[in-house]
Motif scaffolding. Structure first.
Motif, PDB file in Angstrom:
ATOM      1  N   GLU A 186      -8.589 -13.777   3.330  1.00  0.00           N
ATOM      2  CA  GLU A 186      -7.571 -13.835   4.782  1.00  0.00           C
ATOM      3  C   GLU A 186      -6.289 -13.328   4.343  1.00  0.00           C
ATOM      4  O   GLU A 186      -6.202 -11.796   4.755  1.00  0.00           O
ATOM      5  N   ALA A 187      -6.197 -13.329   2.867  1.00  0.00           N
ATOM      6  CA  ALA A 187      -4.736 -12.890   2.692  1.00  0.00           C
ATOM      7  C   ALA A 187      -4.689 -11.323   2.355  1.00  0.00           C
ATOM      8  O   ALA A 187      -3.742 -10.047   2.384  1.00  0.00           O
ATOM      9  N   VAL A 188      -5.780 -10.970   1.373  1.00  0.00           N
ATOM     10  CA  VAL A 188      -5.618  -9.922   1.087  1.00  0.00           C
ATOM     11  C   VAL A 188      -5.988  -8.795   2.333  1.00  0.00           C
ATOM     12  O   VAL A 188      -5.727  -8.270   2.500  1.00  0.00           O
ATOM     13  N   ALA A 189      -6.571  -8.530   3.092  1.00  0.00           N
ATOM     14  CA  ALA A 189      -7.044  -8.538   4.280  1.00  0.00           C
ATOM     15  C   ALA A 189      -5.837  -8.418   5.262  1.00  0.00           C
ATOM     16  O   ALA A 189      -5.609  -7.269   5.024  1.00  0.00           O
ATOM     17  N   ALA A 190      -4.971  -9.109   5.155  1.00  0.00           N
ATOM     18  CA  ALA A 190      -4.118  -9.071   6.677  1.00  0.00           C
ATOM     19  C   ALA A 190      -3.091  -8.443   5.765  1.00  0.00           C
ATOM     20  O   ALA A 190      -2.592  -7.178   6.041  1.00  0.00           O
ATOM     21  N   ASN A 191      -3.453  -7.616   4.384  1.00  0.00           N
ATOM     22  CA  ASN A 191      -2.047  -7.177   3.203  1.00  0.00           C
ATOM     23  C   ASN A 191      -2.447  -6.036   2.820  1.00  0.00           C
ATOM     24  O   ASN A 191      -2.277  -5.300   1.790  1.00  0.00           O
ATOM     25  N   LEU A 192      -3.607  -5.383   3.103  1.00  0.00           N
ATOM     26  CA  LEU A 192      -4.394  -4.137   2.660  1.00  0.00           C
ATOM     27  C   LEU A 192      -3.821  -3.044   2.544  1.00  0.00           C
ATOM     28  O   LEU A 192      -3.724  -2.128   1.760  1.00  0.00           O
ATOM     29  N   GLN A 193      -2.672  -2.770   3.437  1.00  0.00           N
ATOM     30  CA  GLN A 193      -2.431  -1.710   4.130  1.00  0.00           C
ATOM     31  C   GLN A 193      -1.620  -1.272   2.919  1.00  0.00           C
ATOM     32  O   GLN A 193      -1.216  -0.047   2.146  1.00  0.00           O
ATOM     33  N   GLY A 194      -0.523  -2.433   2.539  1.00  0.00           N
ATOM     34  CA  GLY A 194       0.416  -2.065   1.637  1.00  0.00           C
ATOM     35  C   GLY A 194       0.267  -2.560   0.483  1.00  0.00           C
ATOM     36  O   GLY A 194       0.383  -1.400  -0.872  1.00  0.00           O
ATOM     37  N   LEU A 195      -0.827  -2.902   0.011  1.00  0.00           N
ATOM     38  CA  LEU A 195      -2.056  -2.969  -1.013  1.00  0.00           C
ATOM     39  C   LEU A 195      -2.720  -1.859  -1.475  1.00  0.00           C
ATOM     40  O   LEU A 195      -2.266  -0.899  -3.008  1.00  0.00           O
ATOM     41  N   ILE A 196      -3.144  -0.711  -0.533  1.00  0.00           N
ATOM     42  CA  ILE A 196      -2.952  -0.252  -1.154  1.00  0.00           C
ATOM     43  C   ILE A 196      -2.574   1.350  -1.280  1.00  0.00           C
ATOM     44  O   ILE A 196      -2.466   1.807  -1.963  1.00  0.00           O
ATOM     45  N   LEU A 197      -1.380   1.045  -0.284  1.00  0.00           N
ATOM     46  CA  LEU A 197      -0.293   2.130  -0.468  1.00  0.00           C
ATOM     47  C   LEU A 197       0.459   1.389  -2.204  1.00  0.00           C
ATOM     48  O   LEU A 197       0.946   2.635  -2.200  1.00  0.00           O
ATOM     49  N   SER A 198       0.437   0.321  -2.158  1.00  0.00           N
ATOM     50  CA  SER A 198       1.410   0.202  -3.702  1.00  0.00           C
ATOM     51  C   SER A 198       0.755   0.516  -4.390  1.00  0.00           C
ATOM     52  O   SER A 198       0.712   0.385  -5.837  1.00  0.00           O
ATOM     53  N   LYS A 199      -0.384   0.449  -4.836  1.00  0.00           N
ATOM     54  CA  LYS A 199      -2.231   0.892  -5.863  1.00  0.00           C
ATOM     55  C   LYS A 199      -1.766  -0.823  -6.327  1.00  0.00           C
ATOM     56  O   LYS A 199      -2.122  -0.169  -7.749  1.00  0.00           O
ATOM     57  N   ARG A 200      -1.501  -1.193  -5.256  1.00  0.00           N
ATOM     58  CA  ARG A 200      -2.316  -3.277  -6.373  1.00  0.00           C
ATOM     59  C   ARG A 200      -3.265  -3.684  -5.943  1.00  0.00           C
ATOM     60  O   ARG A 200      -3.423  -5.127  -6.408  1.00  0.00           O
ATOM     61  N   LEU A 201      -3.739  -2.785  -4.861  1.00  0.00           N
ATOM     62  CA  LEU A 201      -5.243  -3.511  -4.825  1.00  0.00           C
ATOM     63  C   LEU A 201      -6.220  -4.528  -5.944  1.00  0.00           C
ATOM     64  O   LEU A 201      -6.149  -5.411  -5.587  1.00  0.00           O
ATOM     65  N   ARG A 202      -6.406  -3.026  -6.864  1.00  0.00           N
ATOM     66  CA  ARG A 202      -7.222  -3.344  -7.286  1.00  0.00           C
ATOM     67  C   ARG A 202      -6.784  -4.832  -8.080  1.00  0.00           C
ATOM     68  O   ARG A 202      -8.373  -5.631  -8.697  1.00  0.00           O
TER      69      ARG A 202
END
Length: 523
Positions: free
Chosen positions: A38-54
């Motif tokens: 849930e935490a990853v999904a809630a911050n998905l846009q920010g993680l993608i934008l900052s290239k930190r999702l992976r």
């Protein structure tokens, strides 16, 4: 003995909301064990934008699925992991061809449970990805809907999904209506069948109006360059950087981990549209196949032509529908009798007019859809191709636009720049021609079929069962344009090639599209 008429509840289908879940999608999994997802999904846009999702996903533990109990929880988990997975695959400078165990292991189990492929399907991004803003208002009103997840966090992406959600809700009652019509046709009750067909046509008109609202809050440029790349599948994605597909890494390191390929999310995976075709007796042929005319020696068979071959692309899309929905379509096809009922009553004018009215409205909806594909996919892709032909990577660098380092080959630079274009799930073939007309022919759909050719043929086939002679002529007519032959010799009946445009009046004003592509997202 005739097979029984399907009962909607046996397939988890709502009589009011259709293929949308009877229980509204959960906004959060109730078990705190899944808070990391849930935490990853809630911050998905920010993680993608900052290239930190992976990096975040790689550090996630492999969570068990034992805490998922009710169907709504399984659906929520499937949608969550679908968004995270596609963000992981397409959210970097280059696509990832491997999904780590933290996502692969639970995603594969959940996908089997909900009877769907482990990919971001139409169900993941539309059917199970909405909430009403006000509980006392209907979910068939766009103004009362919001999305649960997006990749970009933008209004355009939400609107794109929600138009489909509203259409599914508005079209839901059609299924009960047409099940009643099938039962009435078995009893020979022409009045009931006529009434049901009239109600069907009215609902189709509502769906056309909803579809036309796509351009109100979804900008074609944003859709094409920002949204579509994340909806790409892993099939036909060689130009985007996934030549073999995707490996679902389960951590075993064995031979089980092989490349797999799945089509991306598409409105072709909507069970609602296929239901319309089945119940009205519309037959679709493989793209490019022409309708066979009866031979001179044909003595007739009571008005029943041999069954058309199953359309590979349309049937393949059923693999991307929830299992119960696909089974429902199969069972409805076994009892569909409306077309034969209408054809068997040549003197019943109200019945025949009502049936032809349904075909006409469904054809109009497909016409609008072709125009949307043109505006949101064909035109932007042509603009990208035009720029790529006219501007070298060095010219782009001098103009101050991002490009690859000079040390890398120019071909790699072009590949990087066109990642969004190539990874959209509907992209040009590798042997793209410089001829705009040929480019449109090369434009491929997620299932590998020619996009515009497929859509236009499906539209034309919609009018083929028409029973009234005037309706047949009306829906098979070819538009003629004054002066079309003056400057374009050898192109009879065509309007000026790729640069000619036709105006279409929409709810938000007038815009233009290429005439040889069509009138107003991806079926």
């Amino acid at each position: 003995m005739l097979p029984p008429i399907p009962v909607l509840s046996d397939y988890g289908i709502s009589p009011t909301h259709g293929f949308l879940p009877e229980v509204l999608p959960l906004t959060r999994l109730p078990d705190p064990y899944y808070n990391k997802w849930e935490a990853v999904a809630a911050n998905l846009q920010g993680l993608i934008l900052s290239k930190r999702l992976r990096g975040v996903v790689d550090r996630l533990p492999v969570l068990s699925t034992v805490g998922l109990e009710h169907d709504a929880e399984w659906r929520r988990a499937y949608s969550l992991l679908a968004f995270i997975a596609h963000g992981y695959i397409w959210g970097g400078d280059s696509p990832s061809d491997r999904l780590p165990p933290s996502i692969s292991v639970p995603f594969l189990k959940i996908a089997r449970r909900v009877e769907l492929p482990p990919i971001a399907t139409y169900a993941a991004v539309c059917l199970w990805n909405f909430k009403p803003l006000f509980m006392d208002e209907g979910i068939d009103h766009l103004e009362n809907l919001a999305t649960l997840h997006t990749f970009t966090g933008g209004l355009d992406e939400s609107w794109f999904y929600l138009v489909s959600v509203a259409m599914e809700a508005r079209g839901g009652p059609i299924m009960s209506l047409m099940m009643t019509a099938i039962a009435a046709a078995r009893e020979g009750d022409s009045a009931v069948v006529t009434r049901c067909l009239r109600g069907f046509a009215e609902r189709l008109d509502d769906l056309v109006q909803l579809l036309q609202r796509m351009h109100e809050s979804c900008d074609p440029t944003i859709f094409y360059h920002r949204i579509r790349p994340f909806l790409a599948g892993t099939k036909n994605m060689a130009e985007a950087g996934l030549p073999h597909g995707l490996i679902y890494d389960t951590g075993s390191g064995g031979e089980e981990e092989v490349y797999t390929q799945y089509s991306g999310g598409s409105n072709a995976q909507s069970s609602l549209i296929q239901f319309f075709d089945i119940v009205l007796g519309i037959e679709h042929r493989p793209t490019g196949d022409k309708k066979k005319r009866p031979s001179a020696g044909d003595d007739g068979d009571g008005g029943h032509a041999p069954p058309a071959p199953r359309h590979n692309f349309i049937m393949d899309m059923r693999r991307y529908m929830p299992g119960p929905h696909a089974r429902f379509l199969h069972d409805v096809a076994a009892v569909a009798n409306i077309r034969a009922f209408v054809e068997g009553r040549p003197g019943d004018a109200p019945l025949r007019i009502a049936y032809d009215g349904c075909l006409s409205m469904l054809r109009a909806m497909r016409d609008k859809h072709i125009g949307i594909v043109s505006r949101y996919i064909v035109v932007p892709s042509r603009e990208v191709r035009a720029r790529s032909r006219s501007r070298s990577p060095e010219a782009v660098r001098r103009a101050g636009r991002p490009t690859m380092p000079q040390s890398q080959p120019a071909a790699e630079a072009r590949k990087r720049q066109n990642l969004a274009t190539a990874s959209v799930g509907i992209a040009f073939e590798a042997h793209t021609s410089s001829d705009p007309d040929q480019q449109k022919k090369n434009l491929k759909g997620t299932g590998g079929t020619a996009l515009i050719s497929f859509l236009k043929q499906a539209r034309d086939e919609t009018g083929e069962p028409a029973v009234e002679e005037w309706t047949q002529r009306f829906m098979s007519r070819n538009m003629k344009y004054e002066g079309a032959g003056d400057f374009f010799a050898g192109k009879d009946g065509q309007h000026g090639g790729a640069t000619e445009e036709v105006e279409v009046n929409g709810l938000a004003g007038t815009w233009t599209v290429d005439d040889d592509v069509g009138g107003i997202c991806n079926y």
